[in-house]
Design an enzyme around this catalytic site. Sequence first.
Site, PDB file in Angstrom:
ATOM      1  N   GLU A  45      54.373  71.251 -32.563  1.00  0.00           N
ATOM      2  CA  GLU A  45      55.636  71.276 -33.296  1.00  0.00           C
ATOM      3  C   GLU A  45      55.419  70.938 -34.780  1.00  0.00           C
ATOM      4  O   GLU A  45      54.658  70.037 -35.115  1.00  0.00           O
ATOM      5  CB  GLU A  45      56.580  70.246 -32.657  1.00  0.00           C
ATOM      6  N   LYS A 113      64.910  74.659 -32.087  1.00  0.00           N
ATOM      7  CA  LYS A 113      65.113  73.426 -31.321  1.00  0.00           C
ATOM      8  C   LYS A 113      66.610  73.206 -31.092  1.00  0.00           C
ATOM      9  O   LYS A 113      67.407  73.220 -32.030  1.00  0.00           O
ATOM     10  CB  LYS A 113      64.484  72.252 -32.072  1.00  0.00           C
ATOM     11  N   CYS A 149      59.772  70.411 -27.915  1.00  0.00           N
ATOM     12  CA  CYS A 149      59.722  68.943 -27.822  1.00  0.00           C
ATOM     13  C   CYS A 149      60.916  68.360 -27.068  1.00  0.00           C
ATOM     14  O   CYS A 149      60.960  68.381 -25.851  1.00  0.00           O
ATOM     15  CB  CYS A 149      59.588  68.329 -29.215  1.00  0.00           C
ATOM     16  N   GLY A 294      40.817  32.913 -40.013  1.00  0.00           N
ATOM     17  CA  GLY A 294      41.736  32.942 -38.886  1.00  0.00           C
ATOM     18  C   GLY A 294      41.635  34.240 -38.111  1.00  0.00           C
ATOM     19  O   GLY A 294      40.969  35.194 -38.517  1.00  0.00           O
ATOM     20  N   LYS A 521      62.721  39.931 -45.919  1.00  0.00           N
ATOM     21  CA  LYS A 521      61.264  39.985 -46.049  1.00  0.00           C
ATOM     22  C   LYS A 521      60.723  41.253 -45.401  1.00  0.00           C
ATOM     23  O   LYS A 521      59.876  41.942 -45.975  1.00  0.00           O
ATOM     24  CB  LYS A 521      60.615  38.747 -45.404  1.00  0.00           C
TER      25      LYS A 521
END
Length: 552
Positions: A45, A113, A149, A294, A521
Amino acid sequence: MAERFRLTLAQLNPTVGAFAANAEKARAAWEEGKRAGADMVALPEMFVTGYQTQDLVRRRAFHEHAMRIVEQLAKDCADGPALGIGGPWADVGRLYNAYFILQGGKIVAKMLKHHLPNADVFDEVRIFNIGQISGPYRIGPLRLGTPVCEDAWYEDVAETLAETGAEILLIPNGSPYRRNKLELRMNVTVSRVVETGLPLIYLNTVGAQDDQVFDGASFALNPGGELAMQLPPMEEVITHLDLEKGEEGWRILPGRMDLQPDEWEQDYHAMVLSLRDYLAKSGFRKVLLGLSGGVDSALVATIAADAIGPENVRCVMLPSEYTSNHSLEDATAVATALGCRLDTVSIEGARDAVEGALSHLMAGTQPDITEENIQSRLRGLMLMAISNKFGEMLLTTGNKSEVAVGYATIYGDMAGGYNPIKDLYKTRVFETCRWRNRNHRPWMKGPEGEVIPARVIEKAPSAELRPDQRDEDSLPPYAILDAILERLIEGEQSVAEVVAAGFDRDTVKRVENLIFTSEYKRFQSAPGTRLSTMAFWLDRRYPIVNRWRDES
């Protein structure tokens, strides 16, 4: 003698907007199919444009350019097998997600589609118009039906195709990865096979675009749901699939059968592929990151080494007086095991200068998170300076647990261009590190063996911004935090439901509040690999300002 049909399937990786490169991939696949005696070559697609294009495809110049590429492909691929390829189609002011069949120098069929996805990461209702259900088309001896799809997720398109003479279903897809997605695809397509009694071929694109990874993993089913072919995830593949007509109709002959890795390997491969493609498609060849000693930064460094090779990864240790010797040793151990460059840049002098410059304003106040954030932002400043100077993309290293509750400094450790572990909770970070230490695959460019020392994985997480700091000073233990987050975010459960599952109400309310107050954030955070059903960005769209809280 039984009738035969050969179909070449091209599970390939396009790039959004790279029309010439995408067309060249299509031509190369067509040439390979021609050499193999294929009757048809199929690509996924929206392959001409790359997927997803988002609003870019609405620009007239963009979709008209794509349509010209399709017309040129038809001319270039006139002498040989038919070519199926996805792209946009504009007609009388309406724009469609289309699948084109090219043969003899012309577009001989267009499938538009019909069902436009409008959930999760998809927003096609605002981009495309709904197309009428298309009928089947004939290539040689075979009548094919092509639900595009999302059309395969509903029974009406496949039923119409079967009723109007389709003898097989070929489904071109741009289906993005999320954990355990293949099982869902199988369940849906088996339903279409049972309803229609037709063989089915599911062809998915592969590669990454922004936060989304298209995992390929294409497959074919015969009536009864029998698996006839299964392609690998996360890899480009061109393969040939033969069909034969017998007394009961067309059947797919056994094809390539690749085992599907477990969710830990697929998640890891998705993070590697997404970073590799994000860099390559953006024009970057090298990266850098802050390596703290870390577990999060160690995993990101490993993903980067596996994606583009350790020689292209710069690790930078940015110590202060609060950085432990263990962290210095662990950062060195990770960089050495991976074979990455490690530089050290102290932030103490810069921190003293900044605190000195602010001292007349902050006189009489007590040290708090302000001074901690100065350290984090100075690290971001140093890393961005190196990025600018040497043209290396800065990777950020915050896991989903931190991103969810805002346990990160905006313009500090959140600075960067991409975050491969953005959708990976902290508890999964630990297990992913263990998985990578035990496993190595040919698609990994980093070294084999233990590349993240056990001490890095097992030690108590700490930002090391004040003496003896631990993450659990500010947050619940990660096992508890992640369990609550998964219920609130992926499960969208109410506070009452989470409490009923056995969690402390005050803790749940605190976590809920942290999620809501950290939205600003996340709005400014770097993109990162989507692994779950509720990744931060397109999956979960919340207002930045929100005073509502769940009092259930």
